[in-house]
Design an enzyme around this catalytic site. Sequence first.
Site, PDB file in Angstrom:
ATOM      1  N   LEU A 112       0.863  -1.167   0.000  1.00  0.00           N
ATOM      2  CA  LEU A 112       0.000   0.000   0.000  1.00  0.00           C
ATOM      3  C   LEU A 112       0.903   1.221   0.000  1.00  0.00           C
ATOM      4  O   LEU A 112       1.945   1.223   0.676  1.00  0.00           O
ATOM      5  CB  LEU A 112      -0.907   0.027   1.235  1.00  0.00           C
ATOM      6  CG  LEU A 112      -2.045  -0.993   1.309  1.00  0.00           C
ATOM      7  CD1 LEU A 112      -2.748  -0.885   2.660  1.00  0.00           C
ATOM      8  CD2 LEU A 112      -3.042  -0.778   0.187  1.00  0.00           C
ATOM      9  N   ASP A 113       0.533   2.248  -0.745  1.00  0.00           N
ATOM     10  CA  ASP A 113       1.313   3.477  -0.738  1.00  0.00           C
ATOM     11  C   ASP A 113       1.383   4.059   0.672  1.00  0.00           C
ATOM     12  O   ASP A 113       0.523   3.803   1.519  1.00  0.00           O
ATOM     13  CB  ASP A 113       0.669   4.518  -1.659  1.00  0.00           C
ATOM     14  CG  ASP A 113       0.929   4.222  -3.118  1.00  0.00           C
ATOM     15  OD1 ASP A 113       1.831   3.429  -3.413  1.00  0.00           O
ATOM     16  OD2 ASP A 113       0.222   4.796  -3.960  1.00  0.00           O
ATOM     17  N   ALA A 114       2.400   4.873   0.912  1.00  0.00           N
ATOM     18  CA  ALA A 114       2.558   5.497   2.226  1.00  0.00           C
ATOM     19  C   ALA A 114       1.338   6.328   2.595  1.00  0.00           C
ATOM     20  O   ALA A 114       0.936   6.392   3.763  1.00  0.00           O
ATOM     21  CB  ALA A 114       3.818   6.364   2.248  1.00  0.00           C
ATOM     22  N   GLU A 264       3.430  -1.561  -6.778  1.00  0.00           N
ATOM     23  CA  GLU A 264       2.459  -1.091  -5.800  1.00  0.00           C
ATOM     24  C   GLU A 264       1.089  -1.646  -6.141  1.00  0.00           C
ATOM     25  O   GLU A 264       0.734  -1.786  -7.319  1.00  0.00           O
ATOM     26  CB  GLU A 264       2.399   0.443  -5.808  1.00  0.00           C
ATOM     27  CG  GLU A 264       3.663   1.104  -5.313  1.00  0.00           C
ATOM     28  CD  GLU A 264       3.848   1.004  -3.819  1.00  0.00           C
ATOM     29  OE1 GLU A 264       2.845   0.918  -3.110  1.00  0.00           O
ATOM     30  OE2 GLU A 264       4.988   1.005  -3.371  1.00  0.00           O
ATOM     31  N   THR A 266      -1.879  -0.237  -4.925  1.00  0.00           N
ATOM     32  CA  THR A 266      -2.839   0.862  -5.093  1.00  0.00           C
ATOM     33  C   THR A 266      -2.237   2.140  -4.567  1.00  0.00           C
ATOM     34  O   THR A 266      -1.094   2.194  -4.167  1.00  0.00           O
ATOM     35  CB  THR A 266      -4.150   0.573  -4.360  1.00  0.00           C
ATOM     36  OG1 THR A 266      -5.064   1.620  -4.650  1.00  0.00           O
ATOM     37  CG2 THR A 266      -3.966   0.519  -2.874  1.00  0.00           C
TER      38      THR A 266
END
Length: 267
Positions: A112-114, A264, A266
């Site tokens: 998951l993105d930061a 990634e 999303t």
Amino acid sequence: MSEMDPAADGVRLQKVLANAGVASRRVSEQLIVDGRVRVNGKVVTELGNRIHPETDLVDVDGQAVQLDATKRYVLLNKPTGVVSSMKDDRGRRDLTEFTRDWPERLYNVGRLDADTSGLLVLTNDGEMANVLAHPRYGVTKVYIAKVEGTVTPQTIGLLTKGFDLEDGPIRADKARLLDSSRGSSLVELTLHSGRNRIVRRMMAEVGHPVVELVRRQFGPLHLGTLPAGRTRELDKVERGALLTLARQTTQESPVSGGETSDGEETG
């Protein structure tokens, strides 16, 4: 198969089921007699059968049973500001703060993105992790996005009908408007795409940039009421559902060497 011979080595099937927490040995025996247990895809009804838990695949009522007690499966509600890595070269918060209390070395299934919070699976089962994170299999994920502006039914229709982005066409498997108020909207999106920052790019393309994004579901797993920054081990039913999904996807479409699973998911 040799391991199904009552005279062969191995462990009695009913004992394996009991050790795996499926049921007591007596109830496990009844499950076998009733034809509800399969070993390597074949129904087993005789109580004398022995199996090798290290290599044989067992399911009950079509649900996979985890026989390897050394495998750990943990659900994390990842907070924003945490990168999906065990070590970040830029010194940002990473996943080690959520894995250090577990005796096994756990790794994340996908990313998951930061800036994205929500459900992330941690495990030491590398084979299962690779299958579930691989783009080929397209495991379904459900997100809730808070976006700018008032989303209309026409926009929801466009999200499910699909449109082109710079890296190709995209559409949501499902989309629905949850709420609109004070100049923002909540949209639920169901996707199987694993493309980089796909939710944010989709919503920006339809004119509603994402303000906040959370993943609520990954395959059969639901985030539920787990607070941000907390972990919990998957229960028996969740483990079975996850393993069943992994087995089904590999049977339907084996991984080829030409694809990568390290992108990634999303954001």
